[in-house]
Motif scaffolding. Structure first.
Motif, PDB file in Angstrom:
ATOM      1  N   UNK A 150     -82.424  73.813 -30.535  1.00 24.93           N
ATOM      2  CA  UNK A 150     -83.749  74.358 -30.828  1.00 24.93           C
ATOM      3  C   UNK A 150     -84.490  74.687 -29.540  1.00 24.93           C
ATOM      4  N   UNK A 151     -84.397  73.813 -28.556  1.00 23.22           N
ATOM      5  CA  UNK A 151     -85.062  74.053 -27.277  1.00 23.22           C
ATOM      6  C   UNK A 151     -84.507  75.301 -26.602  1.00 23.22           C
ATOM      7  N   UNK A 152     -83.180  75.439 -26.598  1.00 21.14           N
ATOM      8  CA  UNK A 152     -82.566  76.600 -25.962  1.00 21.14           C
ATOM      9  C   UNK A 152     -82.975  77.891 -26.661  1.00 21.14           C
ATOM     10  N   UNK A 153     -83.009  77.875 -27.982  1.00 24.36           N
ATOM     11  CA  UNK A 153     -83.375  79.076 -28.734  1.00 24.36           C
ATOM     12  C   UNK A 153     -84.849  79.423 -28.546  1.00 24.36           C
ATOM     13  N   UNK A 154     -85.706  78.412 -28.513  1.00 28.33           N
ATOM     14  CA  UNK A 154     -87.127  78.674 -28.307  1.00 28.33           C
ATOM     15  C   UNK A 154     -87.378  79.263 -26.927  1.00 28.33           C
ATOM     16  N   UNK A 155     -86.713  78.719 -25.914  1.00 25.92           N
ATOM     17  CA  UNK A 155     -86.901  79.236 -24.556  1.00 25.92           C
ATOM     18  C   UNK A 155     -86.252  80.602 -24.380  1.00 25.92           C
ATOM     19  N   UNK A 156     -85.269  80.917 -25.220  1.00 23.97           N
ATOM     20  CA  UNK A 156     -84.644  82.234 -25.176  1.00 23.97           C
ATOM     21  C   UNK A 156     -85.308  83.230 -26.125  1.00 23.97           C
ATOM     22  N   UNK A 157     -86.430  82.823 -26.734  1.00 19.19           N
ATOM     23  CA  UNK A 157     -87.236  83.691 -27.593  1.00 19.19           C
ATOM     24  C   UNK A 157     -86.455  84.175 -28.808  1.00 19.19           C
ATOM     25  N   UNK A 158     -85.816  83.221 -29.507  1.00 21.81           N
ATOM     26  CA  UNK A 158     -85.103  83.561 -30.729  1.00 21.81           C
ATOM     27  C   UNK A 158     -86.022  83.632 -31.945  1.00 21.81           C
ATOM     28  N   UNK A 159     -87.280  83.247 -31.764  1.00 23.31           N
ATOM     29  CA  UNK A 159     -88.251  83.388 -32.836  1.00 23.31           C
ATOM     30  C   UNK A 159     -88.204  82.265 -33.852  1.00 23.31           C
ATOM     31  N   UNK A 160     -88.700  82.602 -35.068  1.00 19.96           N
ATOM     32  CA  UNK A 160     -88.909  81.573 -36.099  1.00 19.96           C
ATOM     33  C   UNK A 160     -87.615  81.031 -36.690  1.00 19.96           C
ATOM     34  N   UNK A 161     -86.477  81.680 -36.394  1.00 20.47           N
ATOM     35  CA  UNK A 161     -85.211  81.180 -36.925  1.00 20.47           C
ATOM     36  C   UNK A 161     -84.616  80.066 -36.072  1.00 20.47           C
ATOM     37  N   UNK A 162     -85.255  79.749 -34.956  1.00 16.51           N
ATOM     38  CA  UNK A 162     -84.684  78.777 -34.028  1.00 16.51           C
ATOM     39  C   UNK A 162     -84.457  77.416 -34.680  1.00 16.51           C
ATOM     40  N   UNK A 163     -85.480  76.903 -35.347  1.00 16.39           N
ATOM     41  CA  UNK A 163     -85.363  75.564 -35.939  1.00 16.39           C
ATOM     42  C   UNK A 163     -84.324  75.529 -37.053  1.00 16.39           C
ATOM     43  N   UNK A 164     -84.284  76.613 -37.878  1.00 20.41           N
ATOM     44  CA  UNK A 164     -83.305  76.649 -38.959  1.00 20.41           C
ATOM     45  C   UNK A 164     -81.880  76.707 -38.416  1.00 20.41           C
ATOM     46  N   UNK A 165     -81.665  77.511 -37.393  1.00 15.05           N
ATOM     47  CA  UNK A 165     -80.335  77.583 -36.789  1.00 15.05           C
ATOM     48  C   UNK A 165     -79.970  76.271 -36.099  1.00 15.05           C
ATOM     49  N   UNK A 166     -80.961  75.632 -35.443  1.00 15.21           N
ATOM     50  CA  UNK A 166     -80.707  74.356 -34.770  1.00 15.21           C
ATOM     51  C   UNK A 166     -80.356  73.259 -35.763  1.00 15.21           C
ATOM     52  N   UNK A 167     -80.781  73.416 -37.013  1.00 15.37           N
ATOM     53  CA  UNK A 167     -80.383  72.483 -38.071  1.00 15.37           C
ATOM     54  C   UNK A 167     -79.056  72.895 -38.696  1.00 15.37           C
ATOM     55  N   UNK A 168     -78.869  74.212 -38.926  1.00 18.94           N
ATOM     56  CA  UNK A 168     -77.684  74.675 -39.634  1.00 18.94           C
ATOM     57  C   UNK A 168     -76.404  74.555 -38.838  1.00 18.94           C
ATOM     58  N   UNK A 169     -76.436  74.871 -37.546  1.00 15.97           N
ATOM     59  CA  UNK A 169     -75.217  74.819 -36.736  1.00 15.97           C
ATOM     60  C   UNK A 169     -74.670  73.393 -36.637  1.00 15.97           C
ATOM     61  N   UNK A 170     -75.479  72.367 -36.294  1.00 17.15           N
ATOM     62  CA  UNK A 170     -74.931  71.001 -36.281  1.00 17.15           C
ATOM     63  C   UNK A 170     -74.470  70.532 -37.651  1.00 17.15           C
ATOM     64  N   UNK A 171     -75.145  71.001 -38.723  1.00 19.49           N
ATOM     65  CA  UNK A 171     -74.717  70.616 -40.075  1.00 19.49           C
ATOM     66  C   UNK A 171     -73.320  71.154 -40.367  1.00 19.49           C
ATOM     67  N   UNK A 172     -73.089  72.417 -40.012  1.00 21.29           N
ATOM     68  CA  UNK A 172     -71.751  72.992 -40.191  1.00 21.29           C
ATOM     69  C   UNK A 172     -70.725  72.295 -39.297  1.00 21.29           C
ATOM     70  N   UNK A 173     -71.143  71.920 -38.091  1.00 19.98           N
ATOM     71  CA  UNK A 173     -70.241  71.188 -37.194  1.00 19.98           C
ATOM     72  C   UNK A 173     -69.868  69.842 -37.800  1.00 19.98           C
ATOM     73  N   UNK A 174     -70.848  69.142 -38.358  1.00 20.36           N
ATOM     74  CA  UNK A 174     -70.583  67.851 -38.998  1.00 20.36           C
ATOM     75  C   UNK A 174     -69.650  68.016 -40.189  1.00 20.36           C
ATOM     76  N   UNK A 175     -69.877  69.056 -41.002  1.00 27.88           N
ATOM     77  CA  UNK A 175     -68.991  69.304 -42.140  1.00 27.88           C
ATOM     78  C   UNK A 175     -67.568  69.569 -41.665  1.00 27.88           C
ATOM     79  N   UNK A 176     -67.438  70.302 -40.555  1.00 29.31           N
ATOM     80  CA  UNK A 176     -66.105  70.597 -40.024  1.00 29.31           C
ATOM     81  C   UNK A 176     -65.374  69.361 -39.543  1.00 29.31           C
ATOM     82  N   UNK A 177     -66.053  68.512 -38.767  1.00 32.05           N
ATOM     83  CA  UNK A 177     -65.363  67.337 -38.224  1.00 32.05           C
ATOM     84  C   UNK A 177     -65.102  66.308 -39.311  1.00 32.05           C
TER      85      UNK A 177
END
Length: 373
Positions: free
Chosen positions: A68-95
């Motif tokens: 989330x911090x990286x996306x916010x500083x890279x100006x990814x906008x309002x989707x930053x928090x959702x992506x910061x939640x979704x990517x680790x969730x998919x990673x957890x499902x994978x492992x």
């Protein structure tokens, strides 16, 4: 405005650590004949501990925060928090799915939910800090303290205390890899004509003398110190960084000893050699407060080269193998390999970074000047 953020490489490294800890020891892969996603609707596990809950909940929080911090500083906008939640969730499902194929790991729907909750918590924390203006304050702090090009060095400095958590034969002596590399090469090339190419040591080398060990400890502490000095142009800030780095080093060494031998032995690493090395490093660090940036990187390369040579020519201490058994058989068996790899690779990554920094053509701001107070 888009800003280059050191949170990106930290997030990628943390994700790699999560995968390593979740799939360790990577042996015995087999197919059980059940649906890989059956764990999602399986009954709740009957046995669990507070440590398992805390590790699964908090283990993914830094990943969500860093993304989330990286996306916010890279100006990814309002989707930053959702992506910061979704990517680790998919990673957890994978492992968790891959754990179906490892005999020493058990996939769990509770772990998956806790991992997702931890990622959400980290993402929300980064969002809240951004709303409160803390990220702008951090950006200003970073601009005031460090050179604009300070990115790789900040990542390495952030990882350095974690590399110290794995038990070390010499305090702060990262990069002692030759014995393991030699054994691995012999095993890999066994019964091949290439085995004779391995420079196997026929005799056990002499251990480091107390003075040589103290000197090696001092060099190991000076390496990250000079890396930080190279990114700062103020004597006062360099002096404060020296204090903070040595406090972090002492805390990391104390935590490592506490995890290995128990809390009552947190300061077992404080030997006469370690004390002498610390004093030498402090005095040398104070003497080098005014070094120009490029010279800091040159001296850092020298300290790394000499310390790695001393460490890899010396054998492990007699009690080192015993301390590793205590560490690896405990509840931190999932995490010891992460810190071990950090301890092995950190000095070599610092060498590569230093060589690139020295080879880079200096800008106008990097030309030798008097360091301001």
């Amino acid at each position: 405005m888009k800003t280059r953020s050191s949170a990106w490489p930290l997030a990628l490294l943390f994700a790699a650590m999560v995968v390593y800890a979740s799939l360790y020891p990577f042996t015995g892969w087999r197919v059980q004949g059940v649906s890989p996603l059956a764990f999602l609707w399986a009954p709740l596990p009957q046995y669990w501990t507070g440590f398992d809950v805390a590790s699964n909940l908090l283990g993914y929080a830094p990943l969500g925060f860093l993304l989330s911090l990286a996306m916010l500083r890279s100006d990814w906008g309002r989707w930053s928090s959702w992506l910061a939640f979704g990517v680790p969730t998919l990673l957890s499902l994978g492992v968790e799915t891959l754990q179906n194929y490892l005999p020493m790991r058990v996939p769990s729907n509770v772990d998956f939910v806790l991992n997702s909750a931890g990622a959400a918590f980290g993402a929300v924390c980064a969002w809240a800090l951004e709303r409160m203006g803390m990220l702008r304050h951090w950006s200003q702090f970073r601009a005031n303290w460090f050179e604009p090009s300070a990115h790789g060095s900040l990542v390495l400095l952030a990882l350095w205390p974690f590399a110290l958590l794995y038990p070390l034969s010499v305090p702060f002596g990262l990069g002692q890899v030759w014995d393991r590399l030699e054994a691995g090469l012999v095993l890999l090339l066994e019964e091949t004509p290439f085995l004779t190419w391995v420079p196997v040591r026929l005799e056990v080398p002499d251990p480091l003398s107390p003075l040589a060990e103290a000197f090696c400890i001092a060099l190991c502490l000076l390496s990250p110190l000079l890396m930080g000095f190279a990114e700062m142009r103020s004597l006062l800030r360099r002096a404060l960084f020296l204090l903070m780095l040595f406090l972090a080093a002492a805390c990391a060494a104390g935590l490592s000893a506490a995890l290995t031998y128990g809390p009552s032995h947190a300061w077992a690493w404080v030997s006469p050699q370690a004390t002498m090395g610390l004093v030498m490093a402090v005095l040398l660090g104070l003497a080098m407060l005014g070094l120009p940036r490029r010279l800091c990187n040159v001296v850092m390369l020298l300290t790394l080269a000499v310390s790695l040579t001393l460490l890899n020519l010396a054998p492990d201490s007699p009690y080192f193998a015993q301390s590793l058994e205590v560490w690896e058989q405990g509840r931190f068996i999932r995490f010891h390999g992460i810190s071990q790899w950090l301890g092995w690779l950190w000095p070599f990554a610092a060498l590569i970074f230093g060589l690139r920094a020295v080879a880079r053509a200096p800008t106008v701001l990097e030309l030798p000047t008097k360091i301001p107070p």
